[in-house]
Design an enzyme around this catalytic site. Sequence first.
Site, short mmCIF file in Angstrom:
data_model
loop_
_atom_site.label_atom_id
_atom_site.label_comp_id
_atom_site.label_asym_id
_atom_site.label_seq_id
_atom_site.Cartn_x
_atom_site.Cartn_y
_atom_site.Cartn_z
N ARG A 59 12.42 2.72 8.55
CA ARG A 59 11.24 3.71 8.57
C ARG A 59 10.20 3.05 7.57
NH1 ARG A 59 10.69 8.09 3.81
NH2 ARG A 59 11.66 6.59 2.70
N GLU A 114 1.26 1.34 -0.12
CA GLU A 114 3.05 0.98 -0.15
C GLU A 114 3.36 0.02 0.76
OE1 GLU A 114 5.01 4.57 0.25
OE2 GLU A 114 4.83 5.16 -1.81
N GLY A 149 13.37 22.83 3.01
CA GLY A 149 12.53 21.53 2.48
C GLY A 149 11.47 21.82 3.20
N HIS A 198 16.97 2.23 -0.26
CA HIS A 198 15.67 1.94 -0.79
C HIS A 198 16.06 0.80 -2.08
CE1 HIS A 198 12.38 2.45 -3.53
NE2 HIS A 198 11.81 3.13 -2.69
N HIS A 221 18.96 5.85 0.91
CA HIS A 221 17.61 6.88 0.55
C HIS A 221 17.21 7.42 1.81
CE1 HIS A 221 13.84 7.45 -1.16
NE2 HIS A 221 13.43 6.86 -0.23
N SER A 233 7.96 9.82 6.24
CA SER A 233 8.98 10.94 6.45
C SER A 233 8.52 12.41 6.27
CB SER A 233 10.36 10.69 5.69
OG SER A 233 10.13 10.13 4.53
N LEU A 234 7.64 12.39 4.98
CA LEU A 234 7.10 13.81 4.77
C LEU A 234 5.93 13.95 5.81
CD1 LEU A 234 6.35 13.41 0.95
CD2 LEU A 234 8.02 14.77 2.06
N ARG A 267 11.12 -2.77 3.08
CA ARG A 267 12.24 -2.07 2.57
C ARG A 267 13.43 -2.96 2.91
NH1 ARG A 267 11.57 4.15 1.79
NH2 ARG A 267 9.79 3.91 0.31
N GLN A 313 8.47 10.98 -4.31
CA GLN A 313 7.58 10.53 -5.37
C GLN A 313 6.15 10.03 -4.82
OE1 GLN A 313 9.85 7.46 -7.33
NE2 GLN A 313 11.06 8.89 -8.55
C1 LIG Z 1 14.29 10.51 -4.18
C2 LIG Z 1 13.46 10.43 -2.97
C3 LIG Z 1 12.16 10.00 -2.93
C4 LIG Z 1 11.58 10.15 -1.49
N1 LIG Z 1 10.15 9.78 -1.43
C5 LIG Z 1 9.32 10.06 -0.39
C6 LIG Z 1 7.94 9.76 -0.35
O1 LIG Z 1 7.46 9.57 -1.24
N2 LIG Z 1 7.33 10.02 0.89
C7 LIG Z 1 7.90 10.31 2.14
O2 LIG Z 1 7.29 10.37 3.11
N3 LIG Z 1 9.47 10.61 1.78
C8 LIG Z 1 10.08 10.41 0.70
N4 LIG Z 1 11.58 10.53 0.75
C9 LIG Z 1 12.21 10.97 1.92
C10 LIG Z 1 11.71 12.56 2.37
O3 LIG Z 1 11.57 13.37 1.03
C11 LIG Z 1 12.73 13.40 3.22
O4 LIG Z 1 12.83 12.58 4.10
C12 LIG Z 1 12.13 14.61 3.56
O5 LIG Z 1 11.56 15.45 2.63
C13 LIG Z 1 13.13 15.39 4.46
O6 LIG Z 1 12.60 16.74 4.35
P1 LIG Z 1 13.38 17.70 5.22
O7 LIG Z 1 12.86 19.12 5.36
O8 LIG Z 1 14.01 17.16 6.36
O9 LIG Z 1 14.84 17.98 4.37
P2 LIG Z 1 14.99 18.21 2.80
O10 LIG Z 1 13.97 18.38 2.25
O11 LIG Z 1 16.28 17.38 2.27
O12 LIG Z 1 15.79 19.92 2.69
C14 LIG Z 1 17.01 20.07 3.60
C15 LIG Z 1 17.35 21.58 3.46
O13 LIG Z 1 18.26 21.94 4.23
C16 LIG Z 1 19.32 22.56 3.27
N5 LIG Z 1 20.69 22.56 3.80
C17 LIG Z 1 21.35 21.32 4.17
N6 LIG Z 1 22.58 21.75 4.44
C18 LIG Z 1 22.71 22.94 4.78
C19 LIG Z 1 23.51 24.14 5.26
N7 LIG Z 1 24.90 23.61 5.65
N8 LIG Z 1 23.04 25.17 5.56
C20 LIG Z 1 21.84 25.71 4.97
N9 LIG Z 1 21.08 24.79 4.34
C21 LIG Z 1 21.24 23.72 4.29
C22 LIG Z 1 19.13 21.84 2.04
O14 LIG Z 1 19.56 22.86 0.92
C23 LIG Z 1 17.42 21.88 2.05
O15 LIG Z 1 17.15 23.26 1.57
C24 LIG Z 1 12.10 10.44 -0.36
C25 LIG Z 1 13.32 10.97 -0.70
C26 LIG Z 1 14.14 10.83 -1.83
C27 LIG Z 1 15.75 11.12 -1.67
#
Ligand SMILES: Cc1cc2nc3c(=O)[nH]c(=O)nc-3n(C[C@H](O)[C@H](O)[C@H](O)COP(=O)(O)OP(=O)(O)OC[C@H]3O[C@@H](n4cnc5c(N)ncnc54)[C@H](O)[C@@H]3O)c2cc1C
Length: 487
Positions: free
Chosen positions: A364, A118, A19, A228, A329, A369-370, A270, A51
């Site tokens: 939050r 927001e 991610g 959410h 969420h 979070s992004l 929220r 989004q």
């Molecule tokens: C619908 C939705 C809308 C959102 N909108 C916003 C927004 O507008 N703005 C904002 O700031 N935040 C938003 N958020 C929150 C934000 O998207 C996330 O908190 C952030 O993207 C998390 O990023 P990350 O890289 O930590 O995790 P993720 O993007 O979830 O990536 C996790 C990665 O780890 C991998 N993984 C998991 N388990 C394993 C394993 N056992 N072995 C190997 N790989 C694994 C997954 O496959 C994935 O590739 C939203 C969240 C959701 C669900």
Amino acid sequence: MQGHILSRYAGWPVIVGAGLAGLMAALELDGPCVLLAPSFTGEGTSSTLAQGGMAAAVGPGDSPASHAEDTLRAGAGLCDPAIVQRITEAGPGAVETLLRLGVPLARDENGQLALHLEAAHSHNRIVFAGGDRSGQVILEHILQQTRKKDTIHWLQTTLEGIHAPDETVQGIWTSAGFIPTQHCILASGGCGGLYQHTTSPLANRGVTLALAARAGATVRDMEFTQFHPTALVTPDQTSRLSLISEAVRGAGAMLRLDDGQRFTKELAPRDVVSRAIAAQLREGRTVFLDGRSLPGEPFSTRFPGITQACRKAGLDPDTQLLPVQPAMHYHMGGLKVDQTGRTTLKGLWACGEVACTGLHGANRLASNSLLEALVCGQWAGRDVNAHKDSSGPLLTSTPQRPTFTTDWPFRAEMQQHLGILRTRTELEKFLELTLPLARQNLCALTASFIGWAALHRPEQRGAHWREDTPGLQPPRHLDLQMNDLPL
Ligand SMILES: Cc1cc2nc3c(=O)[nH]c(=O)nc-3n(C[C@H](O)[C@H](O)[C@H](O)COP(=O)(O)OP(=O)(O)OC[C@H]3O[C@@H](n4cnc5c(N)ncnc54)[C@H](O)[C@@H]3O)c2cc1C
């Protein structure tokens, strides 16, 4: 099964998760590394689902200090002010990073960055791309850049264990074999999939957090789960729910009951809006989001992705009310990390949603979070660069492989007993189900941490709301290790 040793990668830093946090860490690492994830298309990431966009103080009249103030207010006394300052100050640089990586952030008619408002932000400060497809656009562009870096080795597999004798990482098990390494960055996302109603990918069930805890890492403030307020209600209650972003309420959409009455302030934080909706639903009312007469352009033009999801559910947001309910969420709690992303285990870093940095506290602030995933991914990568030469000899044989289970039949119970409105009785009922399984089952371990922490925080703070113990206690963090649970 022992599993064979993947000696080709021996000694390389391993990043778990593709991610936003994992990709940013991978872009920072200056030598060969392994990027490990079940998919490299954005699938299974929350990042691609985002989004609204990313918060950063780049608008006229705005400042990182104002962004920090809003973040601290939302966090209800549990944010770490130093990390809040550091991350909000890094916001404008993070926007520059996105532009440098080619992300086409939206612009206004004067060519300036377009900025959404927001909930609980005191300025328009959310940069976005692709209308309401910010996460997808951002991740696609960053994936493209990551693919150009030939020191990154892509390994399509999952993390299955962390070997950390004496609290020091010596290697990891994957479904493809054992990698001897002393540097592992967990960027593996949240745990929304534990809940029945969630906007997160269902595969995100806190498995990697449980693996780190089993290896000895400390988790912090696990009880803080953010719901959410507005997920689209669909007849199918087993799938991930589509989110209707806060930006829709920011654009003027209103919350209404079945008789058309409004009942809460749409742009309150929220947790406040989620509780207001949950209380109405408990009374048997239906709650709708009304985006039929937004000022300016119609709903479908402003929010094409959400419109698509609504139409899939047979609803036209330009002309119809949208039934909504709160859904799990985002996880504010997680692996306890310091300012560089180090967990309490030597050689294990964590960034993004799996980590608890202290930015979000008890709640939050939208779109933080992004920002956190981007900057903390970079910081973790840089810290590994600075320390990767100072390690001892690598393992040359595979240690005993642990075996765990990850089936999770308690999504409905998690929703019922560990949802928005909590009581001691409900939490105890839940723990009776999960604690007996938590030694063996990784989902049960993460769920038990959340339940145990919720039980041991008898107050109403941010996103954690105990109905049986109103009021606030003096602010404190709740740090737990696996041994703290009565397993
Ligand atoms: C619908 C939705 C809308 C959102 N909108 C916003 C927004 O507008 N703005 C904002 O700031 N935040 C938003 N958020 C929150 C934000 O998207 C996330 O908190 C952030 O993207 C998390 O990023 P990350 O890289 O930590 O995790 P993720 O993007 O979830 O990536 C996790 C990665 O780890 C991998 N993984 C998991 N388990 C394993 C394993 N056992 N072995 C190997 N790989 C694994 C997954 O496959 C994935 O590739 C939203 C969240 C959701 C669900």
